[in-house]
Design a protein around this motif. Structure first.
Motif, PDB file in Angstrom:
ATOM      1  N   GLU A 416      39.863  43.996  40.700  1.00 55.48           N
ATOM      2  CA  GLU A 416      39.954  43.432  39.353  1.00 55.48           C
ATOM      3  C   GLU A 416      41.397  43.207  38.926  1.00 55.48           C
ATOM      4  O   GLU A 416      41.705  42.313  38.134  1.00 55.48           O
ATOM      5  CB  GLU A 416      39.229  44.312  38.329  1.00 55.48           C
ATOM      6  CG  GLU A 416      39.711  45.748  38.236  1.00 55.48           C
ATOM      7  CD  GLU A 416      38.873  46.709  39.041  1.00 55.48           C
ATOM      8  OE1 GLU A 416      38.489  46.355  40.173  1.00 55.48           O
ATOM      9  OE2 GLU A 416      38.595  47.817  38.543  1.00 55.48           O
ATOM     10  N   ARG A 421      41.363  40.088  36.638  1.00 59.52           N
ATOM     11  CA  ARG A 421      40.268  40.361  35.692  1.00 59.52           C
ATOM     12  C   ARG A 421      40.569  41.542  34.773  1.00 59.52           C
ATOM     13  O   ARG A 421      39.851  41.766  33.801  1.00 59.52           O
ATOM     14  CB  ARG A 421      38.965  40.619  36.469  1.00 59.52           C
ATOM     15  CG  ARG A 421      38.480  39.439  37.291  1.00 59.52           C
ATOM     16  CD  ARG A 421      37.023  39.614  37.691  1.00 59.52           C
ATOM     17  NE  ARG A 421      36.801  40.784  38.501  1.00 59.52           N
ATOM     18  CZ  ARG A 421      36.816  40.799  39.832  1.00 59.52           C
ATOM     19  NH1 ARG A 421      37.076  39.681  40.501  1.00 59.52           N
ATOM     20  NH2 ARG A 421      36.578  41.913  40.498  1.00 59.52           N
ATOM     21  N   TYR A 422      41.608  42.302  35.080  1.00 58.96           N
ATOM     22  CA  TYR A 422      41.989  43.426  34.228  1.00 58.96           C
ATOM     23  C   TYR A 422      43.206  43.011  33.404  1.00 58.96           C
ATOM     24  O   TYR A 422      44.194  42.497  33.940  1.00 58.96           O
ATOM     25  CB  TYR A 422      42.330  44.649  35.085  1.00 58.96           C
ATOM     26  CG  TYR A 422      42.861  45.818  34.292  1.00 58.96           C
ATOM     27  CD1 TYR A 422      41.997  46.707  33.660  1.00 58.96           C
ATOM     28  CD2 TYR A 422      44.234  46.037  34.169  1.00 58.96           C
ATOM     29  CE1 TYR A 422      42.484  47.786  32.932  1.00 58.96           C
ATOM     30  CE2 TYR A 422      44.727  47.113  33.453  1.00 58.96           C
ATOM     31  CZ  TYR A 422      43.853  47.984  32.830  1.00 58.96           C
ATOM     32  OH  TYR A 422      44.337  49.041  32.109  1.00 58.96           O
TER      33      TYR A 422
END
Length: 433
Positions: A416, A421-422
């Motif tokens: 991630e 995505r983080y």
């Protein structure tokens, strides 16, 4: 050009324009060689990674504000350095048994490319032997190809790191590092032994570059500006070329060096003023000349992103520079801690790119810091400021009185983080009452 065009000759102007890319291109190579010269100097007292060429030399303790061989170091790790020259025979790298301690032996070529890492992911707990050969050399007989690493340059920097859990754990971490050994290195290259440091920055730069490019060469996957050097009549091997040049050419080289270094310096600061910046391409540069040079100036020896993510914060949530005249918080919500399979930490550096002295002797804070206090909702708030917080030291990362920046390191980052995505929370300035 910074100089009024009416005051310079056409030859000077053309030389400066043509040589400026050489400064960006050559700076990482020369910064690697300068580090090699410092750390493998036969006259130097062995300490903190300094010692004989072809052998590992490690530190006895985590680095502090007093250690200045490498910019932007980590204090979570013990460093152990080695420099080798791969001749006609392979160099053997021995990794001793290891039972769970995080470590990595980073292999960098002479142009600062992190082309391979040896660590927990590819070495069994009982240890093994690795064999280092040059990309142009034939595969040696009787060696398992799975344990052969092909190296883009014959000069290789092995930068080892072993996780250390504080002063009491340092002897055990050092014992592991002492077990990492090398055998079969060739001699120190001439471009390191004959390193020129006369105090004339531009002349030293180009003299060292001429010597280094001739001996080191350029890896196939990197940009090759040797034709540009030849067009400037700076042929490989011609260390006296600068002295044979006219004053107009030397003035052009001085201007190119000044402007090229200024350009690199401009890019070591986050120009977007975003709270955090990081790159999934760190450590593997290819033909990205500017990025390679920028990281060589601010974080030479950076690991590739698959091993470690380095997220940098120069600004707070309001895009204002981080400054010790103010206090800040960095809050990770419950379930939103930095996604790392090994560990993570936030380190603080002063404007000089080294740790800042502080009364607590704390240069980083992270998931391994003893005594961290979570809030009732299981969030974690780090306090970043110059003065000791009223709440105590537990979550305090001391800051200097002036400008500083943060590096959040995630070792073995999860997908991630690698895929974006983080989202890292911004650093929030504490509003003065």
């Amino acid at each position: 050009m910074n100089t009024n065009s009416q005051n310079i000759s056409p030859q000077t102007a053309v030389t400066a324009a043509m040589a400026k890319p050489l400064v960006l291109w050559g700076y990482p190579l020369l910064e690697v060689l300068r580090t090699c010269q410092v750390q493998s100097n036969p006259q130097a007292t062995p300490a903190f990674g300094r010692g004989p060429f072809g052998m590992f030399q490690g530190s006895d303790r985590p680095w502090t504000h007093e250690d200045r061989d490498i910019v932007t170091p980590s204090c979570d790790l013990l460093y152990y350095n080695a420099w080798i020259w791969i001749g006609s025979s392979p160099v053997r790298l021995h990794i001793p048994p290891n039972h769970g301690r995080y470590y990595v032996v980073q292999l960098l070529d002479a142009w600062s490319e992190n082309f391979h890492n040896v660590g927990l992911r590819n070495t069994p707990p009982e240890g093994t032997e690795w064999w280092l050969i040059h990309t142009e050399d034939p595969m040696p007989e009787g060696i398992d190809p799975a344990h052969v690493v092909r190296c883009p340059t014959r000069l290789v920097w092995l930068l080892g790191r072993a996780l250390v859990g504080g002063v009491s754990d340092a002897p055990d971490a050092r014992a592991f590092a002492d077990g990492v050994r090398l055998e079969g290195s060739g001699p120190r290259p001439l471009c390191v032994s004959l390193w020129q440091d006369s105090g004339n920055a531009s002349q030293d730069f180009f003299a060292n570059l001429i010597q280094a490019v001739d001996e080191i060469g350029v890896p196939s996957g990197a940009s090759d500006l040797r034709p540009l050097m030849r067009s400037l009549r700076l042929p490989p091997g011609g260390l006296d070329a600068l002295e044979r040049s006219s004053e107009r050419v030397r003035e052009g080289l001085r201007q190119a060096h000044t402007e090229g270094m200024h350009l690199i310096e401009q890019h070591i600061v986050n120009l977007t003023r975003k709270p955090w910046t990081w790159s999934p391409h760190l450590g593997v540069w290819g033909d990205n000349i500017l990025m390679r040079a920028t990281v060589a100036m601010k974080g030479l020896g950076a690991l590739s992103a698959t091993e470690t993510i380095y997220a940098q914060a120069d600004f707070d949530a309001d895009s204002e520079p981080l400054d010790g005249q103010h206090g800040y918080t960095l809050r990770f919500e419950n379930g939103q801690m930095p996604p790392a399979d090994a560990f993570w930490s936030v380190s603080l550096y002063g404007e000089d790119r080294y740790f800042a002295a502080n009364p607590l002797g704390r240069y980083a804070i992270g998931d391994r810091t003893t005594g961290l206090r979570l809030s009732q909702d299981n969030s974690l708030t780090l306090q970043i400021q110059n003065e000791r917080p009223a709440e105590g030291d537990a979550n305090w990362l001391p800051a200097p009185t002036g400008r500083f920046y943060l590096i959040l390191r995630l070792y073995h980052p999860r997908e991630e983080m690698l895929k974006g995505r983080y989202a890292l929370p911004p650093v929030q300035r504490i509003k003065e009452r």
